[in-house]
Design an enzyme around this catalytic site. Sequence first.
Site, short mmCIF file in Angstrom:
data_model
loop_
_atom_site.label_atom_id
_atom_site.label_comp_id
_atom_site.label_asym_id
_atom_site.label_seq_id
_atom_site.Cartn_x
_atom_site.Cartn_y
_atom_site.Cartn_z
CE LYS A 266 -2.55 4.10 -2.08
NZ LYS A 266 -2.49 5.29 -2.89
CG HIS B 262 29.35 -2.56 14.61
ND1 HIS B 262 30.26 -3.30 15.36
CD2 HIS B 262 29.74 -1.31 14.21
CE1 HIS B 262 31.20 -2.15 15.46
NE2 HIS B 262 30.97 -1.02 14.82
CD GLU C 299 6.09 6.35 -4.51
OE1 GLU C 299 5.32 5.93 -3.87
OE2 GLU C 299 6.04 7.53 -4.81
O1 PA5 Z 1 4.55 10.07 -4.00
C1 PA5 Z 1 3.74 9.57 -3.82
O2 PA5 Z 1 2.78 9.92 -4.82
C2 PA5 Z 1 3.16 9.09 -2.75
O3 PA5 Z 1 4.13 8.77 -1.92
C3 PA5 Z 1 1.94 9.86 -2.11
O4 PA5 Z 1 2.59 11.09 -1.59
C4 PA5 Z 1 1.39 9.24 -0.77
O5 PA5 Z 1 0.65 7.96 -1.16
C5 PA5 Z 1 0.60 10.15 -0.11
O6 PA5 Z 1 -0.47 10.64 -0.99
P1 PA5 Z 1 -1.39 11.83 -0.77
O7 PA5 Z 1 -0.77 13.08 -0.42
O8 PA5 Z 1 -2.56 11.96 -1.77
O9 PA5 Z 1 -2.30 11.44 0.65
#
Ligand code: PA5
Length: 448
Positions: free
Chosen positions: A423, A309, A288
């Site tokens: 989303k 393996h 990310e």
């Molecule tokens: O790193 C990030 O921003 C995402 O992985 C969020 O942590 C994840 O989408 C969960 O979001 P939230 O804590 O708002 O539910």
Amino acid sequence: MEHISLSYEKALGSISQAQIEALQPEIEKAQAALENGTGKGNDFLGWLHLPSSITEAFLDEIITTAKGLRETCDAIVVAGIGGSYLGAKAVIEALNDSFGALKTKKGPSILFAGNNISEDYLAELMDLLKDKRFGIINISKSGTTTETALTFRLLKTQAEQQMGKAEAVKRIVAITDAAKGALRKLSTQEGYKTFVIPDNVGGRFSVLTPVGLLPIAAAGYDIKALVKGAVAMEEATGADKGLKENIAAQYAAVRQSLYRSGKKIEILVNYHPKLHYVSEWWKQLYGESEGKEGKGLFPASVDFTTDLHSMGQYIQEGERILLETVISVATPNKKVEFPHDEENLDGLNFLQGKRVDEVNKMAELGTQLAHVDGGVPNMRIVMPCLNEYYIGELIYFFERACGISGYLEGVNPFDQPGVEAYKKNMFALLEKPGYEAETKAIKARIAQ
Ligand code: PA5
């Protein structure tokens, strides 16, 4: 006190030491940008000095809450996804007994949910929780994440039906934004105990906030030692530490040099199944943070020797776009020695008296040499052993290196605009109020 260490001499066949050292000015710039808050995404730097800013009183509050849950619950469900779950899962799995069944003897089982939308998964979880006194740690910074919110609605309903509302409320803890979002509103209205995810700490950097600390403490582990390890690494990797003495800067420099020389995939390797979720957490952290603007090393992971393996063939002889980073644990916590067998029908008497870990270490060394020979540069992180302190060091090491590495790559390592695309489509398809125009557009697209 020993510390985790990094060695990268087995990467030097693909890049030179001079290439790495040439990055010194860029590293200094990146470190200064982190320290002074002058780089991209500078409103999300709360993680940088988070370990050293955590107070004993704060940790005590978390420990007290965790103790309350441990004493009153047969099971605790941690609901969250992505950055709101992977850190806790990684630490708990790394410290837990490999065979979950033994966990329950020491305290409630820790179960994870809210990280998928599988009906079977949820039905089976609800079945497992039937007639149990269970707690919920519901984690969502935005408070609106579908996977987590949907799971929480189901579990909250079940908890209230099984235990009555008043008893359920005592066993629910919410970790969310200080003021915003549906979960904050719900928590205020229902009277849940809450902890705050700081505004300036993004999900994937949040394991050392209550997001990770409360589930880890609820699982019975020492969060003070975890934070202590992170503090030590915060000191060891600061902007005042040059490339020669700073393992986070070295890791960032080596992986970026390799990326610039044509390597496209970094594989995080472990030789302990307990570290599987450390790799999952790491994949999110780097994926990310760096996978944007058409750039970034793709973070992958394997569990060795298991995956030798299955994936070993590709790593040894497939396309030469790989680099490997191995997490090696110097000393296992348990001891198993090979027994002698009079008949030696399996031919294993040559291992007699040796520890299993010695075999594992020779597999590790043999694999490293083979992969390096096959054109896969190799870095090695050594943890003295698996405990809270060294896991705390490892977490901060990877976070700091990620910040530096992202700036070397030239991106904003602290945003994640790409995760919104699915989303939007999902909400349009589900005809969520507010998405009328998107629903119309997506239906037209599907009908084509
Ligand atoms: O790193 C990030 O921003 C995402 O992985 C969020 O942590 C994840 O989408 C969960 O979001 P939230 O804590 O708002 O539910």
